[in-house]
Design a protein around this motif. Sequence first.
Motif, PDB file in Angstrom:
ATOM      1  N   UNK A   1       0.808  -1.234   0.125  1.00 18.29           N
ATOM      2  CA  UNK A   1      -0.043  -0.051   0.078  1.00 18.29           C
ATOM      3  C   UNK A   1       0.768   1.249  -0.094  1.00 18.29           C
ATOM      4  N   UNK A   2       0.294   2.240  -0.924  1.00 25.11           N
ATOM      5  CA  UNK A   2       1.313   3.428  -0.920  1.00 25.11           C
ATOM      6  C   UNK A   2       0.156   4.557  -1.158  1.00 25.11           C
ATOM      7  N   UNK A   3       0.706   5.843  -1.096  1.00 25.47           N
ATOM      8  CA  UNK A   3      -0.085   6.947  -1.404  1.00 25.47           C
ATOM      9  C   UNK A   3      -0.804   6.704  -2.927  1.00 25.47           C
ATOM     10  N   UNK A   4      -0.242   6.029  -3.921  1.00 25.43           N
ATOM     11  CA  UNK A   4      -0.446   6.052  -5.144  1.00 25.43           C
ATOM     12  C   UNK A   4      -1.469   5.066  -5.323  1.00 25.43           C
ATOM     13  N   UNK A   5      -1.369   3.897  -4.606  1.00 25.13           N
ATOM     14  CA  UNK A   5      -2.141   2.628  -4.758  1.00 25.13           C
ATOM     15  C   UNK A   5      -3.794   2.969  -4.885  1.00 25.13           C
ATOM     16  N   UNK A   6      -4.119   3.930  -4.310  1.00 25.24           N
ATOM     17  CA  UNK A   6      -5.593   4.200  -4.227  1.00 25.24           C
ATOM     18  C   UNK A   6      -5.825   4.971  -5.526  1.00 25.24           C
ATOM     19  N   UNK A   7      -5.110   5.315  -6.138  1.00 27.68           N
ATOM     20  CA  UNK A   7      -5.476   6.121  -7.142  1.00 27.68           C
ATOM     21  C   UNK A   7      -5.062   5.178  -8.622  1.00 27.68           C
ATOM     22  N   UNK A   8      -4.137   4.523  -8.626  1.00 30.55           N
ATOM     23  CA  UNK A   8      -3.885   3.472  -9.520  1.00 30.55           C
ATOM     24  C   UNK A   8      -5.181   2.405  -9.526  1.00 30.55           C
ATOM     25  N   UNK A   9      -5.659   2.061  -8.458  1.00 29.89           N
ATOM     26  CA  UNK A   9      -6.730   1.127  -8.632  1.00 29.89           C
ATOM     27  C   UNK A   9      -7.956   1.948  -9.065  1.00 29.89           C
ATOM     28  N   UNK A  10      -8.244   2.931  -8.613  1.00 27.69           N
ATOM     29  CA  UNK A  10      -9.418   3.984  -9.241  1.00 27.69           C
ATOM     30  C   UNK A  10      -9.414   3.982 -10.689  1.00 27.69           C
ATOM     31  N   UNK A  11      -8.044   4.334 -11.183  1.00 30.36           N
ATOM     32  CA  UNK A  11      -7.801   4.734 -12.632  1.00 30.36           C
ATOM     33  C   UNK A  11      -8.305   3.386 -13.462  1.00 30.36           C
ATOM     34  N   UNK A  12      -8.059   2.271 -12.850  1.00 33.14           N
ATOM     35  CA  UNK A  12      -8.478   1.143 -13.547  1.00 33.14           C
ATOM     36  C   UNK A  12      -9.863   0.794 -13.740  1.00 33.14           C
ATOM     37  N   UNK A  13     -10.585   1.346 -12.676  1.00 32.13           N
ATOM     38  CA  UNK A  13     -12.124   1.301 -12.904  1.00 32.13           C
ATOM     39  C   UNK A  13     -12.702   2.385 -13.732  1.00 32.13           C
ATOM     40  N   UNK A  14     -12.136   3.425 -13.632  1.00 32.88           N
ATOM     41  CA  UNK A  14     -12.344   4.675 -14.577  1.00 32.88           C
ATOM     42  C   UNK A  14     -12.182   4.493 -15.918  1.00 32.88           C
ATOM     43  N   UNK A  15     -10.928   3.815 -16.165  1.00 34.40           N
ATOM     44  CA  UNK A  15     -10.648   3.476 -17.408  1.00 34.40           C
ATOM     45  C   UNK A  15     -11.601   2.571 -18.086  1.00 34.40           C
ATOM     46  N   UNK A  16     -11.961   1.501 -17.313  1.00 31.82           N
ATOM     47  CA  UNK A  16     -12.836   0.636 -17.980  1.00 31.82           C
ATOM     48  C   UNK A  16     -14.559   1.118 -17.944  1.00 31.82           C
ATOM     49  N   UNK A  17     -14.915   1.963 -17.253  1.00 32.27           N
ATOM     50  CA  UNK A  17     -16.014   2.620 -17.212  1.00 32.27           C
ATOM     51  C   UNK A  17     -16.105   3.477 -18.566  1.00 32.27           C
ATOM     52  N   UNK A  18     -15.186   4.302 -18.824  1.00 27.80           N
ATOM     53  CA  UNK A  18     -15.339   5.390 -19.878  1.00 27.80           C
ATOM     54  C   UNK A  18     -14.962   4.695 -21.324  1.00 27.80           C
ATOM     55  N   UNK A  19     -14.235   3.554 -21.066  1.00 30.34           N
ATOM     56  CA  UNK A  19     -14.049   2.735 -22.300  1.00 30.34           C
ATOM     57  C   UNK A  19     -15.129   1.966 -22.662  1.00 30.34           C
TER      58      UNK A  19
END
Length: 442
Positions: free
Chosen positions: A288-306
């Motif tokens: 777990x790092x500060x960036x982890x939460x944003x990296x995992x969120x990015x996966x979901x948003x990429x999936x949604x918008x694509x």
Amino acid sequence: MKTWYKSFIISIVAMFLFLVTLPQNTKAEEDVLNIEADAAILVEAETGKILYQKNIDAVLGIASMTKMMTEYLLLEAIHEGRVKWDQEYTVSEYVYQISQKRDLSNVPLRKDGKYTVRELYEAMAIYSANGATVAIAEIVGGSETNFVKMMNEKAKELGLKDYKFVNATGLNNKDLGGLHPAGSGDNDENVMSARAVATLAYHLYHEFPEILETASIPRKYFREGTDDQIKMDNWNWMLPGLVAAYEGVDGIKTGYTEFAGYCFTGTAERNGMRFITVVMNAKTNGKGTHLSRFEQTRKMLDYAFSNYTVQQLYPKGYTTKKYKTITVKKGKEKEVAIATKQPLSLVIKRGEEKKYKPVVVIEKETLTAPVKKGQKVGYMYVKYEGTDYGYLTKEGEKAAQVDVVTKQAVEKANGFVLAMRAIGELFSDIWHGASNAIKGLF
């Protein structure tokens, strides 16, 4: 004997294959995005339709995502006129102590200093300042103890499940120096499920959309131009110009404690679509790092918008084969045509239009004249022929429906017409009765 033995072996093999393949399919369905977090959820924001879920009913730590409930109660008080933005607050001894501990709060407040509600709100929403958060709790609830009671009552009112609030900030009570709210334990910490967090975010966005005006500020100075000036960089690093910037992100709240791990409730809008995401105890490659939460969120948003798009499934004025008209009593006409009042448009997965089948629910099987044009008789929704995770709320589910209404007005028939119609129906009943009796003789 050989036949029996062969059948037995086939049965054993079949059962083995069933047991092996079933869990694999379930696992693939639940974690199709491979989100590395203890729990995660992706929701279409306008209706609250769940598009992806992982362990969403597990009760976990939420850390500073707690502040979304604090924001909700403050904004509710503002809307109801119980609190004003320019209202001044005098710092209490408890708030002073919390704000001066730089490992707990990043915006120190002066002892007996005066701060406006807006200043405190911005420090909380942008910089997650814990001293400012407790100050808001005291403003709205009189004390943090009473405010925590309000938090739990509001959660129940909003229909949340799987939650427990023990303080206004999301800190562990052990960090509050024995001054934690009465009725909570020395080591207690706020907990919720991902479903509950997403539902809170859904209500916050729909009831107080202005929250995004502050949540979307990448950086701001607290008391700029004074000796107390502090640069506040938003902890949501997915905002424009920050470390993990992502197009369309404008909220909502991060969180971290040792117990909760790295958490984030995000929202983003593009191309007429808005999504809400939650990740809890997010990691990257097991860490777990500060960036982890944003990296995992990015996966979901990429999936949604694509993969999703806004699609009109059925136009205004649509009728089904089963429900084209509805019976009218005492009218000049005996029936009236019905159709949808609005087009039915939803965010759906690309190429899946044919998987959405219309379902009409008629609430009034018969109308009595006079009938107005546009009078509601029921509603229409669509049934998805695929994996359906449902909606966060009943209100959201209703947002995915359209009214079914009358297409014309029907005037009430005059007395003569009604009398002649009644006589005709009487003779018709007599004729059918006699006819059936004669048939019975043969």
